[in-house]
Scaffold this motif. Structure first.
Motif, PDB file in Angstrom:
ATOM      1  N   ASP A 261      -2.462  -1.578  11.545  1.00  0.00           N
ATOM      2  CA  ASP A 261      -2.312  -0.887  10.462  1.00  0.00           C
ATOM      3  C   ASP A 261      -3.550   0.436  10.428  1.00  0.00           C
ATOM      4  O   ASP A 261      -3.315   1.514  10.189  1.00  0.00           O
ATOM      5  CB  ASP A 261      -2.553  -1.431   9.000  1.00  0.00           C
ATOM      6  CG  ASP A 261      -1.318  -2.471   8.501  1.00  0.00           C
ATOM      7  OD1 ASP A 261      -0.553  -2.203   9.349  1.00  0.00           O
ATOM      8  OD2 ASP A 261      -1.615  -3.586   7.795  1.00  0.00           O
ATOM      9  N   ALA A 284       4.598   7.428   9.845  1.00  0.00           N
ATOM     10  CA  ALA A 284       5.167   7.056   8.575  1.00  0.00           C
ATOM     11  C   ALA A 284       6.298   6.092   8.472  1.00  0.00           C
ATOM     12  O   ALA A 284       6.152   5.055   7.723  1.00  0.00           O
ATOM     13  CB  ALA A 284       5.908   8.093   7.889  1.00  0.00           C
ATOM     14  N   ARG A 285       7.215   6.035   9.741  1.00  0.00           N
ATOM     15  CA  ARG A 285       8.301   5.115   9.792  1.00  0.00           C
ATOM     16  C   ARG A 285       7.465   3.747  10.109  1.00  0.00           C
ATOM     17  O   ARG A 285       7.825   2.725   9.735  1.00  0.00           O
ATOM     18  CB  ARG A 285       8.996   5.547  11.119  1.00  0.00           C
ATOM     19  CG  ARG A 285       9.953   6.758  10.661  1.00  0.00           C
ATOM     20  CD  ARG A 285      10.819   6.976  11.928  1.00  0.00           C
ATOM     21  NE  ARG A 285      11.828   5.709  12.113  1.00  0.00           N
ATOM     22  CZ  ARG A 285      11.788   4.999  12.904  1.00  0.00           C
ATOM     23  NH1 ARG A 285      10.942   5.336  14.131  1.00  0.00           N
ATOM     24  NH2 ARG A 285      12.604   3.964  13.164  1.00  0.00           N
ATOM     25  N   SER A 287       4.436   2.855   9.134  1.00  0.00           N
ATOM     26  CA  SER A 287       3.726   2.342   7.941  1.00  0.00           C
ATOM     27  C   SER A 287       4.841   1.598   7.079  1.00  0.00           C
ATOM     28  O   SER A 287       4.324   0.601   6.393  1.00  0.00           O
ATOM     29  CB  SER A 287       3.266   3.487   7.144  1.00  0.00           C
ATOM     30  OG  SER A 287       2.074   4.017   8.089  1.00  0.00           O
ATOM     31  N   SER A 288       5.907   2.116   7.064  1.00  0.00           N
ATOM     32  CA  SER A 288       7.027   1.488   6.151  1.00  0.00           C
ATOM     33  C   SER A 288       7.708   0.283   6.688  1.00  0.00           C
ATOM     34  O   SER A 288       8.398  -0.327   6.306  1.00  0.00           O
ATOM     35  CB  SER A 288       8.098   2.439   6.045  1.00  0.00           C
ATOM     36  OG  SER A 288       8.843   2.777   7.165  1.00  0.00           O
TER      37      SER A 288
END
Length: 290
Positions: A261, A284-285, A287-288
């Motif tokens: 993370d 972003a991908r 993180s999701s």
């Protein structure tokens, strides 16, 4: 200047530092005397290689910027043509993803004309953009150059990119061949023309991960992050950080999730500060959880 460039490249590859320094000085003096677009165009290739080897980053950046601006003005006066076909990463890294895809749609055909440099760059970008059909066509056309011992200043960068392409297409056999070729250059930054593709260790890590060796991949990605950070290659540091984060998630050891993370957050911060939309999209991908 071309002859000095080739001799310099061979001296670097053979580890003859004294000869490399002498040839570099001769080429720099010649480029200064000629002060033409093509002279700086050629000299910058030597400047990037030397900068990576001796840590002369301010000098390297100054030479690269000068050569890039002069060379671009001379070779790519048409902005539309440049956007569609120019293969320098600096142009694409800061473009919106849709623009990058449009440029690759227009430019990938050039890969079949000059496969060794342009082809590798186009296919590399196609893989990153998810344009795998185009990447596959270019990869298949370039297979005769796989691990080719061509004495050329772009050799290391092209072979690194070919490894990335093979991994992206799931071609383990090709990737393993390239891993053997690239392994002796693990400590180096792969440069081509005015830019490069970061630490060679990154591409070795990708092959290890494709081969199912998660521990080996983590080791390579950690080293790639270290080398890219030292070199100031922030865009490639961000990519290597995301690679490492993905491998840590696969390993799922104590503290791996938290470390992953942090790496993703660091990569996203770099992408925001340096305007790297494709890196930001990948961060972003991840993180999701995608």
């Amino acid at each position: 200047l071309e002859a000095l460039d080739m001799a310099y490249f061979n001296a670097e590859r053979s580890g003859d530092g004294d000869a490399a320094e002498r040839l570099f000085a001769e080429a720099e003096a010649l480029a200064e005397r000629l002060d033409s677009a093509m002279a700086w165009w050629n000299f910058t290739r030597m400047a990037t290689t030397r900068g990576a080897r001796v840590g002369h980053y301010p000098s390297r950046i100054a030479n690269v910027q000068r050569a890039y601006q002069v060379g671009k003005a001379a070779k790519q006066a048409d902005a539309g043509l440049r956007r569609a076909g120019e293969m320098f990463w600096v142009d694409f890294d800061h473009s919106q993803i849709a623009d990058q895809r449009a440029a690759m749609e227009a430019g990938w055909r050039l890969a079949f004309i000059t496969p060794f440099g342009t082809g590798a760059s186009v296919a590399h970008l196609c893989v990153d953009l998810g344009m795998l059909d185009q990447a596959r066509e270019i990869h298949d056309s370039m297979r005769p150059l796989l691990a080719h011992d061509l004495h050329h200043q772009t050799w290391l960068c092209v072979q690194s990119q070919m490894a990335h392409i093979a991994v992206g297409l799931g071609e383990l056999e090709d990737a393993l061949i390239l891993e053997t070729v690239l392994a002796p250059f693990r400590d180096l930054i792969a440069n081509m023309w005015f830019t490069g593709v970061g630490s060679v260790a990154r591409y070795l890590g990708e092959v290890r991960l494709l081969d199912g060796d998660v521990a080996g991949a983590i080791d390579q990605f950690e080293y790639a992050c270290e080398r890219n950070r030292t070199a100031g290659a922030v865009g490639w540091l961000a990519r290597s950080s995301l690679d490492l984060a993905g491998a840590l998630r696969i390993r799922s050891g104590d503290g791996d999730a938290q470390r992953a993370d942090r790496l993703i957050a660091e990569a996203d911060d770099i992408a925001t500060r340096h305007q790297l939309p494709l890196v930001a999209h990948r961060a972003a991908r991840m993180s999701s959880g995608a």
